[in-house]
Design a protein around this motif. Structure first.
Motif, PDB file in Angstrom:
ATOM      1  N   THR A 215      50.464  33.647  38.397  1.00  0.00           N
ATOM      2  CA  THR A 215      49.613  34.405  37.471  1.00  0.00           C
ATOM      3  C   THR A 215      49.435  35.831  37.970  1.00  0.00           C
ATOM      4  N   HIS A 216      49.481  36.791  37.062  1.00  0.00           N
ATOM      5  CA  HIS A 216      49.141  38.178  37.373  1.00  0.00           C
ATOM      6  C   HIS A 216      47.718  38.433  36.874  1.00  0.00           C
ATOM      7  N   VAL A 217      46.845  38.932  37.737  1.00  0.00           N
ATOM      8  CA  VAL A 217      45.462  39.239  37.332  1.00  0.00           C
ATOM      9  C   VAL A 217      45.235  40.738  37.531  1.00  0.00           C
ATOM     10  N   THR A 218      44.792  41.402  36.465  1.00  0.00           N
ATOM     11  CA  THR A 218      44.454  42.831  36.564  1.00  0.00           C
ATOM     12  C   THR A 218      42.979  42.994  36.211  1.00  0.00           C
ATOM     13  N   LEU A 219      42.224  43.598  37.105  1.00  0.00           N
ATOM     14  CA  LEU A 219      40.800  43.857  36.847  1.00  0.00           C
ATOM     15  C   LEU A 219      40.632  45.356  36.628  1.00  0.00           C
ATOM     16  N   GLN A 220      40.006  45.703  35.510  1.00  0.00           N
ATOM     17  CA  GLN A 220      39.819  47.111  35.168  1.00  0.00           C
ATOM     18  C   GLN A 220      38.342  47.454  35.312  1.00  0.00           C
ATOM     19  N   GLY A 221      38.034  48.455  36.149  1.00  0.00           N
ATOM     20  CA  GLY A 221      36.642  48.901  36.294  1.00  0.00           C
ATOM     21  C   GLY A 221      36.561  50.383  35.992  1.00  0.00           C
ATOM     22  N   GLN A 222      35.751  51.106  36.770  1.00  0.00           N
ATOM     23  CA  GLN A 222      35.659  52.555  36.605  1.00  0.00           C
ATOM     24  C   GLN A 222      35.907  53.210  37.953  1.00  0.00           C
ATOM     25  N   GLY A 223      36.990  53.989  38.019  1.00  0.00           N
ATOM     26  CA  GLY A 223      37.252  54.734  39.248  1.00  0.00           C
ATOM     27  C   GLY A 223      36.204  55.822  39.414  1.00  0.00           C
ATOM     28  N   ASN A 302      38.361  30.754  34.017  1.00  0.00           N
ATOM     29  CA  ASN A 302      36.915  30.820  33.743  1.00  0.00           C
ATOM     30  C   ASN A 302      36.210  31.647  34.808  1.00  0.00           C
ATOM     31  N   LEU A 303      36.638  31.483  36.054  1.00  0.00           N
ATOM     32  CA  LEU A 303      36.046  32.239  37.159  1.00  0.00           C
ATOM     33  C   LEU A 303      36.270  33.745  36.950  1.00  0.00           C
ATOM     34  N   VAL A 304      37.510  34.104  36.603  1.00  0.00           N
ATOM     35  CA  VAL A 304      37.825  35.533  36.401  1.00  0.00           C
ATOM     36  C   VAL A 304      36.926  36.093  35.298  1.00  0.00           C
ATOM     37  N   ASN A 305      36.796  35.340  34.203  1.00  0.00           N
ATOM     38  CA  ASN A 305      35.957  35.830  33.094  1.00  0.00           C
ATOM     39  C   ASN A 305      34.498  35.984  33.512  1.00  0.00           C
ATOM     40  N   SER A 306      33.962  34.991  34.227  1.00  0.00           N
ATOM     41  CA  SER A 306      32.526  35.076  34.551  1.00  0.00           C
ATOM     42  C   SER A 306      32.261  36.178  35.575  1.00  0.00           C
ATOM     43  N   VAL A 307      33.158  36.332  36.561  1.00  0.00           N
ATOM     44  CA  VAL A 307      32.953  37.411  37.544  1.00  0.00           C
ATOM     45  C   VAL A 307      33.047  38.771  36.848  1.00  0.00           C
ATOM     46  N   CYS A 308      33.989  38.908  35.919  1.00  0.00           N
ATOM     47  CA  CYS A 308      34.139  40.192  35.219  1.00  0.00           C
ATOM     48  C   CYS A 308      32.899  40.515  34.393  1.00  0.00           C
ATOM     49  N   THR A 309      32.340  39.519  33.741  1.00  0.00           N
ATOM     50  CA  THR A 309      31.111  39.760  32.967  1.00  0.00           C
ATOM     51  C   THR A 309      30.016  40.258  33.909  1.00  0.00           C
ATOM     52  N   GLU A 310      29.839  39.590  35.044  1.00  0.00           N
ATOM     53  CA  GLU A 310      28.772  39.977  35.977  1.00  0.00           C
ATOM     54  C   GLU A 310      29.001  41.349  36.610  1.00  0.00           C
ATOM     55  N   GLU A 311      30.284  41.710  36.829  1.00  0.00           N
ATOM     56  CA  GLU A 311      30.581  42.977  37.526  1.00  0.00           C
ATOM     57  C   GLU A 311      30.869  44.127  36.559  1.00  0.00           C
ATOM     58  N   LEU A 313      33.449  44.350  34.361  1.00  0.00           N
ATOM     59  CA  LEU A 313      34.891  44.649  34.404  1.00  0.00           C
ATOM     60  C   LEU A 313      35.599  44.052  33.185  1.00  0.00           C
ATOM     61  N   GLU A 314      36.768  44.596  32.873  1.00  0.00           N
ATOM     62  CA  GLU A 314      37.673  43.985  31.893  1.00  0.00           C
ATOM     63  C   GLU A 314      38.778  43.297  32.687  1.00  0.00           C
ATOM     64  N   ASN A 315      39.444  42.305  32.078  1.00  0.00           N
ATOM     65  CA  ASN A 315      40.564  41.715  32.815  1.00  0.00           C
ATOM     66  C   ASN A 315      41.736  41.350  31.929  1.00  0.00           C
ATOM     67  N   GLU A 316      42.897  41.329  32.548  1.00  0.00           N
ATOM     68  CA  GLU A 316      44.086  40.724  31.927  1.00  0.00           C
ATOM     69  C   GLU A 316      44.506  39.586  32.831  1.00  0.00           C
ATOM     70  N   PHE A 317      44.769  38.451  32.219  1.00  0.00           N
ATOM     71  CA  PHE A 317      45.108  37.243  32.976  1.00  0.00           C
ATOM     72  C   PHE A 317      46.414  36.721  32.387  1.00  0.00           C
TER      73      PHE A 317
END
Ligand code: GLV
Ligand code: MN
Ligand code: MN
Length: 408
Positions: A215-223, A302-311, A313-317
């Protein structure tokens, strides 16, 4: 008396091959379709030509070296593996399967043994998938699992394509990469795990392989600026990645026998005093049971989604590759077991934790695998090691399964 291979000659060839694309700690670095990989292939070609073989190169760069049989029209018995390595790879992963098959042909020549069916050695292109994903690429196209025109577009981290590199290195042959009738396919390989060594056993009779997913996981935040941005203002994808990666271990530990690995992690921009805007990482998960593996991957998503909501962030999974669990051919498995038994080598049945070209070929031909132990179970590292005696035992078993399939 059972005929045997020349273990010393095989060991010498392994050591000679390891000098091409040397690693920094005694291993090898021959990423697929690099100049080092091609130099390794050329050395193999020289040796196979000296052993009297003729060659076919297919449109994926899979190389077949053939020793004719009494019945040239009969489907060949094929044996081989890969010569490409991981970036910090060992001297045996893949190479043993190719040079072990070469040793079988050299031994048949020495002893003047004619087989009914032709015997072919195959060097599959890009088994490792370390430069161009996915793994087991050449054998996957051969077995009809991957589409060649799509695979040709896959890029390495520098943006070079599989097709471009096949052409540049003159490995794009004129034989179509597609399956043909094969009497049996056998692959000799180091175990790449600790079981055989712990059990003090010479030969692993491989009954099948576990399922894997990449799996490729990309997390997008704010630089932003590392000095001026208060912690509560941040959308920092590295913090998200850290949470996901540590929690991945907990998910995997809940399922006995499962493994999970983050092998690549990249920040953009990669700068000591910038909060990265983006973090990319890879996840490799494996388990012998397909439902369990699916559950692990669902838990991860599910983990990626919940961590992204809390932090924030956007993600691509993106699931980029999955290989099912599989069983090898019953008769090939028995032939491996019988050969080990008749040569008086200790043996046990084992399921492969790693992927192999044999796993792809298994879809289109009767297939079996032979494992030998490796030191401390280490592989995909330059520390990978085994012994001349273990290599010789594996080659002897390979010789006898090839004979059992090629002489009737
Ligand atoms: C192949 O080396 C794998 O990833 O198992
Ligand atoms: Mn391998
Ligand atoms: Mn490997």
């Amino acid at each position: 008396m059972k005929i045997k291979t020349n273990g010393e000659r095989l060991w010498d060839s392994l050591m000679e091959m390891a000098k091409i694309g040397p690693g920094e700690r005694g291993g090898s670095r021959r990423l697929a379709l690099t100049d080092a990989d091609i130099a390794g292939r050329n050395l193999f070609r020289e040796w196979a030509a000296d052993a009297g073989c003729t060659f076919r190169l297919d449109t994926m760069g899979n190389l077949f070296a053939r020793r004719e049989g009494k019945n040239p029209g009969a489907p060949p018995v094929v044996s081989g593996s890969h010569l490409d390595t991981q970036p910090s790879g060992g001297r045996f992963d893949g190479i043993l399967g190719v040079l072990g098959a070469l040793e079988v042909i050299r031994s048949l020549n020495d002893q003047g043994v004619e087989t009914d069916s032709p015997v072919e050695i195959v060097v599959w292109t890009n088994e490792e998938g370390a430069r161009f994903p996915p793994a087991m690429m050449g054998s996957g196209v051969f077995a009809g699992i991957f589409d060649q025109s799509e695979i040709y577009t896959h890029q390495d981290p520098e943006g070079l394509t599989v097709e471009g590199e096949l052409r540049r290195t003159e490995q794009l042959g004129d034989t179509p990469c597609e399956t043909f009738p094969i009497k049996a396919y056998y692959e000799l390989h180091i175990e790449q795990g600790p079981v055989l060594e712990a059990e003090n056993t010479s030969i692993g009779v491989v009954t099948g392989g576990q399922g894997s997913t990449w799996t490729h996981v990309t997390l997008q935040g704010q630089g932003s600026h590392a000095g001026t941005t208060p912690m509560n203002f941040r959308k920092d994808p590295m913090m998200g990645a850290a949470r996901i990666i540590t929690e991945l271990r907990e998910i995997v530990l809940k399922q006995p026998g499962a493994v999970g690995t983050v092998g690549r992690l990249e920040t953009t921009p990669a700068s000591i005093n910038s909060i990265p805007g983006q973090v990319f990482f890879t996840v490799d998960t494996r388990h012998p049971n397909e439902e369990t593996l699916a559950q692990i991957n669902l838990d991860l998503k599910n983990l990626v989604n919940s961590v992204c909501t809390e932090e924030g962030l956007e993600n691509e999974f993106d699931l980029i590759w999955e290989a099912p669990t599989l069983n090898f051919h019953k008769e090939c498995i028995s032939k491996v077991r019988n050969a080990a038994e008749s040569l008086a080598y200790s043996h046990l049945d084992i399921v492969s934790g790693a992927g192999h070209d044999a796993c792809q070929v298994n879809r289109v031909a009767p297939t079996g695998m032979i494992f030998i132990p490796c030191e401390n179970g280490l592989s995909h590292d330059e520390a990978e090691n085994t012994t001349p005696e273990q290599v010789a035992a594996g080659a002897d078993v390979l010789l006898h399964v090839v004979l059992a399939s090629a002489c009737n």
